[in-house]
Design an enzyme around this catalytic site. Sequence first.
Site, PDB file in Angstrom:
ATOM      1  CD  GLU A 195       5.247  -5.394  -1.824  1.00  0.00           C
ATOM      2  OE1 GLU A 195       4.175  -5.687  -2.410  1.00  0.00           O
ATOM      3  OE2 GLU A 195       5.434  -5.647  -0.639  1.00  0.00           O
ATOM      4  CB  THR A 208      -0.931   0.003   1.222  1.00  0.00           C
ATOM      5  OG1 THR A 208      -1.722  -1.193   1.212  1.00  0.00           O
ATOM      6  CG2 THR A 208      -1.859   1.200   1.203  1.00  0.00           C
ATOM      7  CD1 TRP A 235       1.881 -11.530   4.653  1.00  0.00           C
ATOM      8  CD2 TRP A 235       3.348 -10.001   5.362  1.00  0.00           C
ATOM      9  NE1 TRP A 235       1.182 -10.372   4.863  1.00  0.00           N
ATOM     10  CE2 TRP A 235       2.063  -9.416   5.295  1.00  0.00           C
ATOM     11  CE3 TRP A 235       4.429  -9.218   5.793  1.00  0.00           C
ATOM     12  CZ2 TRP A 235       1.826  -8.080   5.647  1.00  0.00           C
ATOM     13  CZ3 TRP A 235       4.192  -7.906   6.130  1.00  0.00           C
ATOM     14  CH2 TRP A 235       2.901  -7.344   6.054  1.00  0.00           C
TER      15      TRP A 235
END
Length: 597
Positions: free
Chosen positions: A371, A331, A577
């Site tokens: 990312e 995000t 994760w």
Amino acid sequence: MLAGVGLAATPGERTADTKAAALAAEATATYTKVSDWGTGFEGKWTVKNTGTTALNGWTINWTYPTGTKVTSAWDADVTNSGTTWTAKDKGWNANLAPGASVSFGFNGSGNGNPAECKLNGGSCDGGIPGDKPPSAPGTPTAGDITETGVKLTWTAATDDKGVKNYDVLRDGSKIATVTGLTYSDTGLKAGTDYAYTVQARDTADQTGPASGVRQVRTTGGGPGEPGDKVKMGYFTNWGVYQRNYHAKNLVTSGTAEKITHINYAFGNVQNGKCTIGDSFADYEKSYTADQSVDGVADTWDQPLRGNFNQLRKLKAKYPHIKILYSFGGWTWSGGFTEAMKNPAAFADSCHKLVEDPRWADVFDGIDLDWEYPNACGLTCDTSGPAVMKDMMQAFRTRFGNNNLVTAAITADGSDGGKIDKADYAGAAQYADWYNVMTYDFFGAWAAQGPTAPHSPLNSYSGIPQQGFNSDAAIQKLKAKGVAPKKLLLGIGFYGRGWTGVTQKEPGGTATGPAPGKYEPGIEDYKELKSRCPSNGTVAGTAYAHCGNQWWSYDTPATVGSKMSYAKKEGLGGSFVWELSGDTANGELITALSNGLK
């Protein structure tokens, strides 16, 4: 050469040489290697006016051995002719009042050890003609060695005019100046090698040759230190809300005993800087005694609460654990592009945040989760392939060698895919390791399928995309020159699933994402193990067909097989994760820890 020494010196030459000698007697230039990462370094020169009148302008000349060079500089104009390098003031920093000093810095490649320094044509030590520099002190001895400190002792140097003090150097960089013959160095890392030397300074501030080198290895070390496999888990700040997952859960589940590192996720990247991600969860939330790691409740007026304080308590209880502050994520990766327009300023902002005095003791380094550099994730970046190397170099320079600097990177091993888009190999020299995100290869964003495991270890017949598997990513990174020990294999503590599926085996059609507790198409392992038990494996990971749903996820058995792969490939370890997806008794982290023994 000083005036009068050469037989054919002209009056003009004598005037220039006399001026140079005067300048040399009134100013010094001191070199410091700020950091060294093996193939490169950050250097700094400091010019000091040691005289009684203003110094108007300065130029430093020095030589580097063949193979060493300056690649970028700031606060001075740096040029070279062969192995001789010249730095001149920028004008605005040319004038120095008596006692004043100015510094400029630069990055370079090679060993970064200068020689034959001159300041304004004279000695960089401010030496007076006829005044010899001091001798080398004795090689220091080391005593009182602990996990975090050492006491050094050496015999005195000699000088014709007297020794003023001694510079203590650790790994080639000055860390202290002392007047006595001892120095206690603190704040070191357990189980780590350090090299110490000492140089004497005389009353004219001339430095003599360095002493012999004393190698010191601090005591302790244990899990996570060099030679051991990394067992790292991401701990999310939002986990304290709906998931009700806190640092104490790492204790009650037995996880804290089995991991070596924690990545605290996430800090944000905004306006070219690292910023706090969630101040309430990070350092404001108050914990009661029963919620706290050590059973002690927070008070309203204590300076630090929240996850940061709980992680501090966790480290006190489990001192082998190292914690990194992770920035970005899916995000919040959009801010990296702007931040990387000035890598040094970006790194400096992150360093100030990570090393904030309120919580500096909590963190042992930084993790960068972009990312993706020069590729697309939630947003797209077009900075060019070099941006990854530039980022890691800037952060290594700012954070130094005593902090961990890591990055989470793509696992797209397809031809022309994300691994090919950025210079991950060039950046690896500055990284302690990469967290290779070997999960989320496939999922219900492809709503109609085909169903496929989201974390395949290797390829299989019918895989929807070649190169989308863990082994393809690892092999591509190794082929590009990334050392296997700098690669961690990623494990998802969750599954991805579809609904409207009639076929048990992978490759079936679907109508959309399966329902999940927190979002469609994704569910924690602790929920799936009983809600939709595994009834098959493919490509080293498990899958399950229950009713009209199809899920893929890792189980203790498949985690064990993946750890065998990590050891066979010589990888640095594994990471997960994220930690809240495990069972209350830590089934998956136990399999990971046991598999890496």
